[in-house]
Design a protein around this motif. Structure first.
Motif, mmCIF file in Angstrom:
data_model
loop_
_atom_site.group_PDB
_atom_site.id
_atom_site.type_symbol
_atom_site.label_atom_id
_atom_site.label_comp_id
_atom_site.label_asym_id
_atom_site.label_seq_id
_atom_site.Cartn_x
_atom_site.Cartn_y
_atom_site.Cartn_z
ATOM 1 N N ALA A 152 0.811 -1.213 0.000
ATOM 2 C CA ALA A 152 0.000 0.000 0.000
ATOM 3 C C ALA A 152 0.846 1.266 0.000
ATOM 4 O O ALA A 152 0.318 2.351 -0.280
ATOM 5 C CB ALA A 152 -0.934 -0.003 1.215
ATOM 6 N N CYS A 153 2.129 1.144 0.295
ATOM 7 C CA CYS A 153 3.020 2.316 0.267
ATOM 8 C C CYS A 153 3.659 2.490 -1.109
ATOM 9 O O CYS A 153 4.679 3.185 -1.234
ATOM 10 C CB CYS A 153 4.086 2.179 1.344
ATOM 11 N N SER A 154 3.085 1.854 -2.143
ATOM 12 C CA SER A 154 3.496 2.022 -3.551
ATOM 13 C C SER A 154 4.859 1.414 -3.836
ATOM 14 O O SER A 154 5.665 1.981 -4.593
ATOM 15 C CB SER A 154 3.470 3.499 -3.959
ATOM 16 N N HIS A 155 5.174 0.270 -3.262
ATOM 17 C CA HIS A 155 6.402 -0.444 -3.564
ATOM 18 C C HIS A 155 6.052 -1.844 -4.039
ATOM 19 O O HIS A 155 5.009 -2.396 -3.676
ATOM 20 C CB HIS A 155 7.313 -0.517 -2.343
ATOM 21 N N SER A 164 5.755 -11.374 11.138
ATOM 22 C CA SER A 164 4.707 -10.520 11.695
ATOM 23 C C SER A 164 5.288 -9.744 12.893
ATOM 24 O O SER A 164 5.962 -10.329 13.749
ATOM 25 C CB SER A 164 3.511 -11.367 12.146
ATOM 26 N N PRO A 165 5.067 -8.433 12.980
ATOM 27 C CA PRO A 165 4.339 -7.612 11.997
ATOM 28 C C PRO A 165 5.193 -7.341 10.768
ATOM 29 O O PRO A 165 6.410 -7.245 10.837
ATOM 30 C CB PRO A 165 4.054 -6.334 12.759
ATOM 31 N N ALA A 166 4.502 -7.192 9.640
ATOM 32 C CA ALA A 166 5.198 -6.984 8.375
ATOM 33 C C ALA A 166 5.545 -5.515 8.201
ATOM 34 O O ALA A 166 4.764 -4.618 8.556
ATOM 35 C CB ALA A 166 4.337 -7.450 7.216
ATOM 36 N N THR A 167 6.751 -5.249 7.680
ATOM 37 C CA THR A 167 7.211 -3.894 7.377
ATOM 38 C C THR A 167 7.750 -3.870 5.958
ATOM 39 O O THR A 167 8.255 -4.870 5.441
ATOM 40 C CB THR A 167 8.301 -3.443 8.358
ATOM 41 N N LEU A 198 2.797 -2.460 7.719
ATOM 42 C CA LEU A 198 1.764 -2.978 6.818
ATOM 43 C C LEU A 198 0.883 -3.948 7.616
ATOM 44 O O LEU A 198 1.071 -5.170 7.594
ATOM 45 C CB LEU A 198 2.395 -3.678 5.614
ATOM 46 N N SER A 199 -0.054 -3.373 8.331
ATOM 47 C CA SER A 199 -0.908 -4.179 9.221
ATOM 48 C C SER A 199 -2.305 -4.419 8.654
ATOM 49 O O SER A 199 -3.059 -5.242 9.190
ATOM 50 C CB SER A 199 -1.037 -3.501 10.588
ATOM 51 N N GLY A 200 -2.689 -3.703 7.596
ATOM 52 C CA GLY A 200 -4.023 -3.864 7.030
ATOM 53 C C GLY A 200 -4.169 -5.162 6.254
ATOM 54 O O GLY A 200 -3.182 -5.798 5.852
ATOM 55 N N LYS A 201 -5.437 -5.549 6.010
ATOM 56 C CA LYS A 201 -5.702 -6.795 5.314
ATOM 57 C C LYS A 201 -5.251 -6.734 3.872
ATOM 58 O O LYS A 201 -4.761 -7.720 3.322
ATOM 59 C CB LYS A 201 -7.199 -7.102 5.397
ATOM 60 N N LEU A 202 -5.408 -5.566 3.217
ATOM 61 C CA LEU A 202 -5.036 -5.406 1.812
ATOM 62 C C LEU A 202 -3.811 -4.500 1.646
ATOM 63 O O LEU A 202 -3.606 -3.945 0.565
ATOM 64 C CB LEU A 202 -6.220 -4.845 1.032
ATOM 65 N N ASP A 203 -3.020 -4.348 2.699
ATOM 66 C CA ASP A 203 -1.784 -3.555 2.566
ATOM 67 C C ASP A 203 -0.715 -4.303 1.765
ATOM 68 O O ASP A 203 0.191 -3.692 1.204
ATOM 69 C CB ASP A 203 -1.236 -3.194 3.937
#
Length: 291
Positions: free
Chosen positions: A57-60, A74-77, A85-90
């Motif tokens: 979701a951060c355009s990468h 987890s958690p994913a970065t 990136l904690s959202g379901k569609l991130d």
């Protein structure tokens, strides 16, 4: 993600018809100016994407290998910007070359504004990737130019140091040549002196041999003229005959005998003479022999 939201903000406000077409035109132009293949945003990868890719979701976007390894924890970065990136569609794993059936059904049933919104967001993502790649290439170019300048400066310094060393070595060679010429001159002088000494030695050796032979002849003649007076004289004569090659007695017991001996080596105008004592006589007397 901030870049993507900033570019799609006119769409969210409801007035994005013209903006969508401008964005599409700019994206097409950017695609025509560069390669139409995305690159992995992992810092140490930078490989072309094919097959499946991981989009954030951060355009990468990341290749399947690094995306599977990084986003399994987890958690994913994000490995590129360290965003959470904690959202379901991130994080979405997408196929870069979908089938015709998927393309026919993925947007089917959606309203035109939703379709255009999705297209605008996808084109904005692509434009951001192109802009990011251009910035990365410019950074790489500037860093390469800086390294080139440093290497050029270092090369110039090394060339200057080599020139100084070469100049000093040339000076040393010149000085060593001068020293060698001086040694050659000294060697020539010493050789000439040695040859002169050898000539003098040979001359003196010849004079010594001739004087010894002359003394032996005189001594033999004197023995022949002496009377046979006793057993002592016979023993003395026998001892003289046993050693005929003994060095002649050229030096007298008188103080001036040595000076008289060396007078024979002077100029040819002088009259040399030799004085010696007869070993066979009881009393000393002088015998002068002239050449």
């Amino acid at each position: 993600m901030g870049m993507l939201n900033r570019w799609t903000q006119p769409l969210n406000n409801g007035g994005g018809g013209d903006y969508i077409f401008l964005l599409i035109a700019w994206s097409v132009m950017a695609m025509s100016l560069c390669d139409d293949t995305l690159l992995c945003n992992f810092p140490k990868c930078r490989s072309k994407l094919s097959g499946f890719a991981w989009v954030t979701a951060c355009s990468h976007v990341f290749c399947d290998q690094h995306g599977s390894g990084e986003f399994s924890r987890s958690p994913a970065t994000c490995p590129a910007c360290s965003s959470a990136l904690s959202g379901k569609l991130d994080i979405v794993r997408t196929e870069l070359s979908p089938s015709e059936e998927y393309k026919a059904m993925v947007l089917a049933g959606l309203r035109p504004d939703v379709v255009l919104d999705i297209c605008a967001r996808a084109l904005a993502f692509w434009s951001y990737q192109v802009h990011q790649e251009r910035m990365y290439q410019e950074y790489s170019l500037s860093r390469a130019e800086g390294q080139l300048k440093q290497m050029d400066k270092l090369l110039t310094q090394q060339n200057q140091s080599r020139e100084l060393e070469l100049t000093s070595m040339r000076g040393e060679i010149t000085s060593l040549k001068k020293v060698m010429e001086e040694y050659k001159r000294k060697y020539s002088e010493v050789s000439e002196r040695l040859m002169e000494r050898n000539r003098q030695y040979q001359k003196l050796q010849g004079l010594y041999d001739s004087l010894r032979l002359r003394n032996m002849v005189v001594d033999v003649g004197e023995r022949d003229t002496q009377p046979q007076t006793g057993h002592q004289d016979l023993n003395h004569a026998a001892s003289q005959q046993a050693t005929p090659l003994r060095s002649p007695q050229l030096f007298s017991r008188r103080p001036d005998a040595q000076s008289r001996f060396f007078s024979c080596l002077e100029a040819d105008g002088a009259k040399p003479f030799f004085q010696f004592r007869s070993p066979a006589r009881d009393r000393g007397r002088s015998f002068v022999s002239k050449p």
